[in-house]
Enzyme design. Sequence first.
Site, PDB file in Angstrom:
ATOM      1  N   LYS A  40       0.866  -1.186   0.000  1.00 41.84           N
ATOM      2  CA  LYS A  40       0.000   0.000   0.000  1.00 41.84           C
ATOM      3  C   LYS A  40       0.891   1.221   0.000  1.00 41.84           C
ATOM      4  O   LYS A  40       2.015   1.189   0.506  1.00 41.84           O
ATOM      5  CB  LYS A  40      -0.889   0.020   1.258  1.00 41.84           C
ATOM      6  CG  LYS A  40      -2.157   0.825   1.084  1.00 41.84           C
ATOM      7  CD  LYS A  40      -3.188   0.040   0.297  1.00 41.84           C
ATOM      8  CE  LYS A  40      -4.549   0.674   0.332  1.00 41.84           C
ATOM      9  NZ  LYS A  40      -5.588  -0.253  -0.134  1.00 41.84           N
TER      10      LYS A  40
HETATM   11  P1  NAD Z   1     -14.596   6.897  -2.167  1.00 40.92           P
HETATM   12  O1  NAD Z   1     -13.692   8.059  -2.025  1.00 40.92           O
HETATM   13  O2  NAD Z   1     -15.129   6.528  -3.512  1.00 40.92           O
HETATM   14  O3  NAD Z   1     -15.878   7.076  -1.205  1.00 40.92           O
HETATM   15  C1  NAD Z   1     -15.756   7.305   0.160  1.00 40.92           C
HETATM   16  C2  NAD Z   1     -17.123   7.704   0.705  1.00 40.92           C
HETATM   17  O4  NAD Z   1     -17.015   7.835   2.116  1.00 40.92           O
HETATM   18  C3  NAD Z   1     -17.639   9.050   0.195  1.00 40.92           C
HETATM   19  O5  NAD Z   1     -19.053   9.007   0.066  1.00 40.92           O
HETATM   20  C4  NAD Z   1     -17.255  10.013   1.324  1.00 40.92           C
HETATM   21  O6  NAD Z   1     -18.099  11.173   1.387  1.00 40.92           O
HETATM   22  C5  NAD Z   1     -17.500   9.119   2.527  1.00 40.92           C
HETATM   23  N1  NAD Z   1     -16.792   9.559   3.724  1.00 40.92           N
HETATM   24  C6  NAD Z   1     -15.543  10.090   3.822  1.00 40.92           C
HETATM   25  N2  NAD Z   1     -15.268  10.377   5.107  1.00 40.92           N
HETATM   26  C7  NAD Z   1     -16.361  10.006   5.816  1.00 40.92           C
HETATM   27  C8  NAD Z   1     -16.690  10.048   7.186  1.00 40.92           C
HETATM   28  N3  NAD Z   1     -15.833  10.548   8.102  1.00 40.92           N
HETATM   29  N4  NAD Z   1     -17.902   9.577   7.576  1.00 40.92           N
HETATM   30  C9  NAD Z   1     -18.762   9.085   6.659  1.00 40.92           C
HETATM   31  N5  NAD Z   1     -18.522   9.021   5.355  1.00 40.92           N
HETATM   32  C10 NAD Z   1     -17.318   9.486   4.939  1.00 40.92           C
HETATM   33  O7  NAD Z   1     -13.802   5.687  -1.490  1.00 40.92           O
HETATM   34  P2  NAD Z   1     -13.953   4.131  -1.780  1.00 40.92           P
HETATM   35  O8  NAD Z   1     -13.039   3.756  -2.900  1.00 40.92           O
HETATM   36  O9  NAD Z   1     -15.399   3.766  -1.845  1.00 40.92           O
HETATM   37  O10 NAD Z   1     -13.289   3.539  -0.460  1.00 40.92           O
HETATM   38  C11 NAD Z   1     -14.016   3.450   0.757  1.00 40.92           C
HETATM   39  C12 NAD Z   1     -13.319   2.432   1.643  1.00 40.92           C
HETATM   40  O11 NAD Z   1     -13.264   1.173   0.979  1.00 40.92           O
HETATM   41  C13 NAD Z   1     -11.861   2.756   2.018  1.00 40.92           C
HETATM   42  O12 NAD Z   1     -11.613   2.245   3.301  1.00 40.92           O
HETATM   43  C14 NAD Z   1     -11.057   1.968   0.994  1.00 40.92           C
HETATM   44  O13 NAD Z   1      -9.746   1.689   1.442  1.00 40.92           O
HETATM   45  C15 NAD Z   1     -11.919   0.717   0.897  1.00 40.92           C
HETATM   46  N6  NAD Z   1     -11.733  -0.062  -0.329  1.00 40.92           N
HETATM   47  C16 NAD Z   1     -11.811   0.515  -1.558  1.00 40.92           C
HETATM   48  C17 NAD Z   1     -11.642  -0.277  -2.687  1.00 40.92           C
HETATM   49  C18 NAD Z   1     -11.710   0.304  -4.067  1.00 40.92           C
HETATM   50  O14 NAD Z   1     -11.214  -0.344  -5.006  1.00 40.92           O
HETATM   51  N7  NAD Z   1     -12.313   1.468  -4.253  1.00 40.92           N
HETATM   52  C19 NAD Z   1     -11.403  -1.658  -2.564  1.00 40.92           C
HETATM   53  C20 NAD Z   1     -11.361  -2.206  -1.283  1.00 40.92           C
HETATM   54  C21 NAD Z   1     -11.532  -1.394  -0.178  1.00 40.92           C
END
Ligand code: NAD
Length: 417
Positions: A107
């Site tokens: 990461k």
């Molecule tokens: P993203 O940026 O697309 O979306 C994040 C969402 O969370 C947004 O709606 C944002 O407004 C909201 N958010 C941010 N801070 C917040 C808070 N304090 N309280 C409530 N909501 C909040 O991100 P994503 O890609 O969907 O990733 C979200 C999580 O999933 C992260 O932990 C990431 O590491 C994990 N993840 C992502 C992927 C991927 O490929 N996108 C894969 C596995 C895990």
Amino acid sequence: MSEQDETAIQRATRQLENAAEYVEIDDDILRRLEHPQRTHKFTMPFERDDGTVDVVEAYRVQHDDVRGPYKGGLRYSPHVTQEECAGLGMWMTFKCAVADVPFGGAKGGVRIDPRELSDAEHERLTRRLTKSLRRYIGTNFDIPAPDMGTNARTMSWMMDTYSVYEDETVRGIVTGKSPDVGGVRGREEAPGIGVSIIAQRALEHYGYDVNDVTAAVQGYGSVGANAARHLDDAGADIVAVSDAEGAVVDHDGLPTYEIKSYEEKPSAVTEYDAPTITNDELLKLDVDVLIPAAIGGVITSENADEIAADIVVEGANGPTTSDADEILHERGVTVVPDILANAGGVTASYFEWLRGRNRRKWPKEKVMDELALEMNGSWEDVVEEHESLDGASWRDACYVVALKRLAKAYSERGMWP
Ligand code: NAD
């Protein structure tokens, strides 16, 4: 150490040590897995649009590559630290092992607020980062992907910059690119759809009919919105969703396609015409399934006693602190862990990486079919382990599946001390 101070690497190490109690594993292998293999820390000059130059910190932590090249996201966030990257890299090692994709874990990230970057700054930063990173990544060595604050465009710029230095187009250097430059259709939706598939399998396992199920989803981004919509399509009522601004709730079910995701319009959730609640209130709603899909460390010892959902499916990485995990386990709340639930992203990345190597097209239907096959296969492997372990949590069962695969790879290859 107070719970608030628990870093991602401390949480990941504690989870590993808990699970190790359930499996006979060579102590040397365990100690090897407790430490990242390589940690790269950079400082980079970066020119803003107004001509001023910032110096920003960047990291790439390569945790383990015994099962294949390092694999993991790159995030742009003001909260990026070496410890966070180390913890997230360790989770990637275990996620790839549970999903049985031939990758290790890594990461990285840049400590910067992505909301303050213009498109031109985002591109400049990404190209500068790729220059700094290029000796430490490779199609057979370490393959970055998007994460928080980065997206398909970021990956296309990385691929382009790397290719310029190599004097050839190197599609396999990153995954999560646009399909126009070698990505696969469906990669963006895959992590959320994978979360929904695993949630449905967990519901079936506990005797629920998905048509009678209520769910709340924290975070309406790539993972949260796609999970909510897929689960909605399957028949569940999504009664609450949120973004960083707050949550909306409707006990008859929200129209998940009408509410704009973070990608479609950041901060749009609370603009939807429905009663609003706070993110913390969302976590405590009396629903069948709770999907934290925003940030790490949101379920803590402060609120774990009030989590009213029967099943928590971790869409985000590390949303449950170690103390909260113990409380939920004691209370009989099922927690399906991140390393299984959100493995759809790295699984689709694997399809994209294959495409980069053999140039064969992957139509979206094929991506979705293979994704479902892989997620269901991982679920079956974990269920088998869970049933054979007395009193273990689903997290322990996932780690045991992963640990056995990692230990076999180490004993086959040798540790070369
Ligand atoms: P993203 O940026 O697309 O979306 C994040 C969402 O969370 C947004 O709606 C944002 O407004 C909201 N958010 C941010 N801070 C917040 C808070 N304090 N309280 C409530 N909501 C909040 O991100 P994503 O890609 O969907 O990733 C979200 C999580 O999933 C992260 O932990 C990431 O590491 C994990 N993840 C992502 C992927 C991927 O490929 N996108 C894969 C596995 C895990």
